[in-house]
Design a protein around this motif. Structure first.
Motif, mmCIF file in Angstrom:
data_model
loop_
_atom_site.group_PDB
_atom_site.id
_atom_site.type_symbol
_atom_site.label_atom_id
_atom_site.label_comp_id
_atom_site.label_asym_id
_atom_site.label_seq_id
_atom_site.Cartn_x
_atom_site.Cartn_y
_atom_site.Cartn_z
ATOM 1 N N GLN A 1 3.170 3.287 4.299
ATOM 2 C CA GLN A 1 3.980 4.067 4.969
ATOM 3 C C GLN A 1 3.643 5.361 5.812
ATOM 4 O OE1 GLN A 1 7.392 2.659 5.697
ATOM 5 N NE2 GLN A 1 6.172 0.916 5.092
ATOM 6 N N GLY A 2 2.411 5.677 5.071
ATOM 7 C CA GLY A 2 2.024 6.968 5.708
ATOM 8 C C GLY A 2 2.269 8.061 5.070
ATOM 9 N N THR A 3 1.415 9.032 5.184
ATOM 10 C CA THR A 3 1.455 10.366 4.448
ATOM 11 C C THR A 3 1.370 11.517 5.323
ATOM 12 O OG1 THR A 3 0.906 11.912 2.418
ATOM 13 C CG2 THR A 3 -0.686 10.498 3.454
ATOM 14 N N GLN A 4 1.997 12.522 5.513
ATOM 15 C CA GLN A 4 2.136 13.818 6.490
ATOM 16 C C GLN A 4 1.124 14.506 6.083
ATOM 17 O OE1 GLN A 4 3.727 14.228 9.784
ATOM 18 N NE2 GLN A 4 2.087 15.659 9.856
ATOM 19 N N VAL A 5 -0.117 14.963 6.935
ATOM 20 C CA VAL A 5 -0.972 16.126 6.647
ATOM 21 C C VAL A 5 -0.749 16.990 7.818
ATOM 22 C CG1 VAL A 5 -3.458 16.438 6.885
ATOM 23 C CG2 VAL A 5 -2.672 14.694 5.673
ATOM 24 N N THR A 6 -0.703 18.257 7.380
ATOM 25 C CA THR A 6 -0.314 19.328 8.440
ATOM 26 C C THR A 6 -1.511 20.502 8.279
ATOM 27 O OG1 THR A 6 2.072 18.975 8.616
ATOM 28 C CG2 THR A 6 1.219 20.962 9.321
ATOM 29 N N VAL A 7 -2.174 20.676 9.218
ATOM 30 C CA VAL A 7 -3.206 21.817 9.143
ATOM 31 C C VAL A 7 -2.804 23.067 9.874
ATOM 32 C CG1 VAL A 7 -5.593 22.403 9.260
ATOM 33 C CG2 VAL A 7 -4.791 20.084 8.724
ATOM 34 N N SER A 8 -2.486 24.274 9.442
ATOM 35 C CA SER A 8 -2.191 25.419 9.912
ATOM 36 C C SER A 8 -3.392 26.049 10.603
ATOM 37 C CB SER A 8 -1.182 26.264 9.215
ATOM 38 O OG SER A 8 -1.833 26.775 8.043
ATOM 39 N N SER A 9 -3.101 26.715 11.399
ATOM 40 C CA SER A 9 -4.248 27.666 12.068
ATOM 41 C C SER A 9 -4.413 29.016 11.431
ATOM 42 C CB SER A 9 -4.319 27.432 13.679
ATOM 43 O OG SER A 9 -2.832 28.153 14.030
ATOM 44 N N THR B 1 -4.049 17.341 12.090
ATOM 45 C CA THR B 1 -2.517 17.161 11.668
ATOM 46 C C THR B 1 -1.901 15.955 12.394
ATOM 47 O OG1 THR B 1 -2.067 19.531 11.529
ATOM 48 C CG2 THR B 1 0.068 17.959 12.218
ATOM 49 N N ALA B 2 -1.443 14.985 11.327
ATOM 50 C CA ALA B 2 -1.031 13.651 11.841
ATOM 51 C C ALA B 2 -0.353 13.052 10.415
ATOM 52 C CB ALA B 2 -2.113 12.838 12.275
ATOM 53 N N VAL B 3 0.268 12.031 10.776
ATOM 54 C CA VAL B 3 0.642 11.036 9.645
ATOM 55 C C VAL B 3 -0.656 10.069 9.585
ATOM 56 C CG1 VAL B 3 2.098 9.229 8.813
ATOM 57 C CG2 VAL B 3 2.942 11.228 10.202
ATOM 58 N N TYR B 4 -1.042 10.044 8.238
ATOM 59 C CA TYR B 4 -2.152 9.098 7.856
ATOM 60 C C TYR B 4 -1.735 8.150 7.271
ATOM 61 C CZ TYR B 4 -5.623 12.992 9.192
ATOM 62 O OH TYR B 4 -6.082 13.892 9.689
ATOM 63 N N SER C 1 -9.089 21.685 2.265
ATOM 64 C CA SER C 1 -9.393 20.355 1.870
ATOM 65 C C SER C 1 -8.063 19.643 1.276
ATOM 66 C CB SER C 1 -10.495 20.334 0.910
ATOM 67 O OG SER C 1 -11.726 20.588 1.458
ATOM 68 N N LEU C 2 -8.022 18.264 1.546
ATOM 69 C CA LEU C 2 -7.049 17.583 0.995
ATOM 70 C C LEU C 2 -8.068 16.023 0.465
ATOM 71 C CD1 LEU C 2 -3.990 17.800 3.003
ATOM 72 C CD2 LEU C 2 -4.099 18.495 0.830
ATOM 73 N N ARG C 3 -7.321 15.573 -0.417
ATOM 74 C CA ARG C 3 -7.712 14.163 -0.734
ATOM 75 C C ARG C 3 -6.330 13.230 -0.889
ATOM 76 N NH1 ARG C 3 -10.707 11.251 -5.985
ATOM 77 N NH2 ARG C 3 -8.439 11.590 -6.972
ATOM 78 N N LEU C 4 -6.501 12.289 -0.011
ATOM 79 C CA LEU C 4 -5.665 11.137 0.308
ATOM 80 C C LEU C 4 -5.899 10.021 -0.522
ATOM 81 C CD1 LEU C 4 -4.872 11.233 4.063
ATOM 82 C CD2 LEU C 4 -3.863 12.588 2.302
ATOM 83 N N SER C 5 -4.934 9.608 -1.276
ATOM 84 C CA SER C 5 -5.070 8.357 -2.146
ATOM 85 C C SER C 5 -4.232 7.210 -1.363
ATOM 86 C CB SER C 5 -4.680 8.683 -3.208
ATOM 87 O OG SER C 5 -5.469 9.601 -4.217
ATOM 88 N N LEU D 1 0.864 -1.260 0.076
ATOM 89 C CA LEU D 1 -0.032 0.116 0.060
ATOM 90 C C LEU D 1 0.829 1.215 -0.010
ATOM 91 C CD1 LEU D 1 -2.413 -1.165 2.738
ATOM 92 C CD2 LEU D 1 -2.818 -1.205 0.135
ATOM 93 N N ALA D 2 0.324 2.287 -0.781
ATOM 94 C CA ALA D 2 1.348 3.667 -0.938
ATOM 95 C C ALA D 2 0.304 4.657 -0.734
ATOM 96 C CB ALA D 2 2.237 3.476 -2.107
ATOM 97 N N GLU D 3 0.481 5.370 0.352
ATOM 98 C CA GLU D 3 -0.288 6.620 0.611
ATOM 99 C C GLU D 3 0.225 7.847 -0.237
ATOM 100 O OE1 GLU D 3 -0.349 4.510 4.438
ATOM 101 O OE2 GLU D 3 1.104 5.090 3.016
ATOM 102 N N SER D 4 -0.712 8.775 -0.847
ATOM 103 C CA SER D 4 -0.028 10.108 -1.252
ATOM 104 C C SER D 4 -1.049 10.987 -1.281
ATOM 105 C CB SER D 4 0.022 9.832 -2.723
ATOM 106 O OG SER D 4 -1.146 9.319 -3.423
ATOM 107 N N GLY D 5 -0.821 12.175 -1.252
ATOM 108 C CA GLY D 5 -1.992 13.557 -1.440
ATOM 109 C C GLY D 5 -1.486 14.335 0.047
#
Length: 122
Positions: A114-122, A91-94, A17-21, A4-8
């Motif tokens: 392996q995970g993909t980083q999502v960072t949400v700034s305030s 905010t987390a690794v998804y 918004s974000l869309r992870l694949s 499995l490979a995450e991206s996005g």
């Protein structure tokens, strides 16, 4: 074996918004339930969303219900997580994962990306 490979993932402002694949290789995903989990720094991994293998039954964590949508395209061997109205606490690794049955329990998942980083700034 399923790879499995995450991206996005990426950096987005609160409210965005974000869309992870999650793309699979090695075996077809169609027979697997799929889940998304996340892990923030210093916290345990937590369930986010899951979708069954066939009829598209879905589960969501209360914290993301109404904002996130999990979907799958078995023809493309890909699972998605559409994330709207993002908050800094998202905010987390998804991680995406595959299991034999739909479940919220991470121990039931056999394959992990392996995970993909999502960072949400305030």
């Amino acid at each position: 074996q399923v790879q499995l490979a995450e991206s996005g993932g990426g950096l987005v402002q609160a409210g965005g918004s974000l869309r992870l694949s999650c793309a699979a290789s090695g075996r077809t995903l169609s027979s697997h339930a799929m889940g998304w989990f996340r892990q923030a720094p210093g916290k345990e991994r937590e369930f986010v969303a899951a979708i069954s293998s066939s009829v598209g039954r879905t589960y969501y964590a209360d914290s993301v219900k109404g904002r996130f949508t999990i979907s799958r395209d078995n023809a493309k061997n890909t699972v998605y997580l559409q994330m709207n109205s993002l908050k800094p606490e998202d905010t987390a690794v998804y991680y995406c994962a595959a299991a034999g049955v739909i479940t919220t329990r991470d121990r039931m998942y056999d394959y992990w990306g392996q995970g993909t980083q999502v960072t949400v700034s305030s």
